[in-house]
Design a protein around this motif. Sequence first.
Motif, PDB file in Angstrom:
ATOM      1  N   THR A  21      12.982  -2.975   5.930  1.00 37.62           N
ATOM      2  CA  THR A  21      13.113  -3.555   4.601  1.00 37.62           C
ATOM      3  C   THR A  21      11.833  -4.491   4.084  1.00 37.62           C
ATOM      4  O   THR A  21      11.743  -5.614   4.786  1.00 37.62           O
ATOM      5  N   ILE A  22      10.994  -4.424   2.886  1.00 38.02           N
ATOM      6  CA  ILE A  22      10.145  -5.143   2.487  1.00 38.02           C
ATOM      7  C   ILE A  22      10.649  -5.886   1.118  1.00 38.02           C
ATOM      8  O   ILE A  22      10.571  -4.852   0.037  1.00 38.02           O
ATOM      9  N   GLU A  23      10.965  -7.115   1.343  1.00 35.68           N
ATOM     10  CA  GLU A  23      11.435  -7.663   0.052  1.00 35.68           C
ATOM     11  C   GLU A  23      10.616  -7.954  -0.860  1.00 35.68           C
ATOM     12  O   GLU A  23      11.010  -7.876  -2.475  1.00 35.68           O
ATOM     13  N   ALA A  55      10.679   6.468   1.995  1.00 34.76           N
ATOM     14  CA  ALA A  55      10.921   5.309   1.445  1.00 34.76           C
ATOM     15  C   ALA A  55      11.695   5.456   0.213  1.00 34.76           C
ATOM     16  O   ALA A  55      11.485   6.434  -0.567  1.00 34.76           O
ATOM     17  N   VAL A  56      12.676   4.346  -0.065  1.00 35.17           N
ATOM     18  CA  VAL A  56      13.158   4.441  -1.207  1.00 35.17           C
ATOM     19  C   VAL A  56      13.216   2.879  -1.910  1.00 35.17           C
ATOM     20  O   VAL A  56      13.194   1.943  -0.984  1.00 35.17           O
ATOM     21  N   ASP A  57      13.592   2.586  -3.083  1.00 35.47           N
ATOM     22  CA  ASP A  57      13.537   1.394  -3.712  1.00 35.47           C
ATOM     23  C   ASP A  57      14.949   0.847  -3.632  1.00 35.47           C
ATOM     24  O   ASP A  57      15.754   1.457  -2.887  1.00 35.47           O
ATOM     25  N   GLU A  83      12.683   0.097   0.978  1.00 36.07           N
ATOM     26  CA  GLU A  83      13.109   0.469   2.434  1.00 36.07           C
ATOM     27  C   GLU A  83      12.375   1.636   2.975  1.00 36.07           C
ATOM     28  O   GLU A  83      12.402   2.614   2.304  1.00 36.07           O
ATOM     29  N   LEU A  84      12.146   1.612   4.313  1.00 34.07           N
ATOM     30  CA  LEU A  84      11.376   2.667   4.775  1.00 34.07           C
ATOM     31  C   LEU A  84      12.472   3.129   5.892  1.00 34.07           C
ATOM     32  O   LEU A  84      13.040   2.306   6.434  1.00 34.07           O
TER      33      LEU A  84
END
Length: 586
Positions: A21-23, A55-57, A83-84
């Motif tokens: 998760t990349i915020e 990946a999804v948002d 999110e990957l």
Amino acid sequence: MIRYQITPSNPHAHLFDVVMTIEQPAQSQQVWLPSWLPGSYMVRDFAKNIIGLKAVDGHGNPVAVTQLDKQTWQLLTDGQTVELHYQVYAWDLSVRTAFLDSRRGFFNGSSVFLAARGQENSEHRVTIIPPASAALSDWKLATTLKRASGNDWGFGDFYAADYDELIDHPVEMGCFTHTSFEACGVRHDIVLAGRHHTCLPRLCRDLKAICEYQIKLFGEPAPFDRYLFMTAVLDEGFGGLEHRASTALMCGRNDLPTSEQQGVDKGYRTYLSLCSHEYFHNWNVKRIKPARFVPYELEAESYTRQLWAYEGITSYYDDLLTLKSGRVDTQAYLQMLAELMTRVYRGSGRTKQSLTDSSFNAWTKFYKQDENAQNAIVSYYTKGALFALLLDLTLRHETLGKHSLDDLMRLLWQEHGQTGIGTGDLSHQQLVARLLGRECDDLFAWLDSTDDLPLPEILAKFGVKMSLRSSAGNTDTGGEGKALNIGFGAKYRAEAVGVKVITVAEGSPAMRAGLSAGDLLIAADGLKATAALDKFLQQYQPGQQIELVWLRRDELMLGMLPIEEAVADTVVLELEDESKANAWLK
């Protein structure tokens, strides 16, 4: 903050599930995976094991992913959390990558955790989920990652200050044995994964002595507040990789002690030296390191001519400190040193490659050795250790015992390890010159030379006689032994029919007969070739020839083996003056 969740989702298929998760991603956010990991200087392309990356948002909508090269992907985001999801195939039974089956799991972060470009210095958090199968409900977990939740030996949440720290704490999981001891007030844990009958009190006592000696050598306090030895116990195995507060190891089941009374046999001696080696790296490579590695650049090779100083010096100390800490006696140590020297003297590659060249070409030569390696290269581990021996004895001799290699290591720790300043190509030479009180270009010229080091002369000054004899046979590793008169010049192993040739020494009778690595030698002088081939050859006289018959793939081949006196390539060390030797070994 960068967050991960990793789950041993399918042990039978050897798959970890990872969610990253990349915020606060960039609009064109890149993610990448290292192609190598510190301490193992070969491009391993960990990304080849990534499966099904998507990946999804934050709302579960797909995010476009474009692969840019073998280990880099680009995400087209709106700047909101992304999110990957991906899987990692983990079936490498080594200390370098990742492994998972129904008995145990293991991973280095560099092989499972993607990095977010531009956010490598952010805080990273990891949740490690236990396997879902009820049959694996008793699995435990061991790592030196900082724990945010959960109990010791349990799954839970962990964190690291940055990506570099995240990937420097490997993880072991499964039904392992664990125990602990204190060394200089620091908790040290031992994890043994695999079936074994180890005498844990004995192992703790021996490792405690080695660890305390090393901490005191560099000076208290230790550079970590906890340390973890993780060992995969196999039927046969050997290997180790250092990390900033732990080490991942592999050993054979019979290498571990089974009783308090058991002596230090060759297998256990080797295991203790391996532990000593990786522990010494806490100072010499994890914190004292070449400037080229400050910081590490893990997407492509990072070349340095200094690996002789990091692996070579460490390889000198690993055996020596089993003696200094009282785990082995002087005779055992001299045997270990003779075996190390023999590994150098048996390879003609030492006359073709210098230590600096060996260090620089680790990526393509040392870590990608083939059947001709002994004829083409020299190891910066083994010959580097011999150069460290030369440095140590020269410092002791010229300063009348006032200085030794220990003083060099303490200076390196003070001026480089504790400051974070990487060493340059001349750093070690300049520090030795300070200790000797003279310029030492002559001494360090050996690093660029392919000549044999002047070890017999310097060892004699410390009461040890070095000599060379011929090998005692295919299993002879050096030291005392009954030399054979007739040489063969190839290593081999017994097969159901004949013997399989493993390596062939350049210029040897075996090479001149036409043998090559991989050949199946069937007969010698009309008789079946067996594991006793070396002994069989002793009945002949120099100047004779005998016929060999072998298979190369599916072709039958013939050749004539010249009978010659064996080459003196095996080192023997004899203690001649104990009082002089004590100035070095005690």
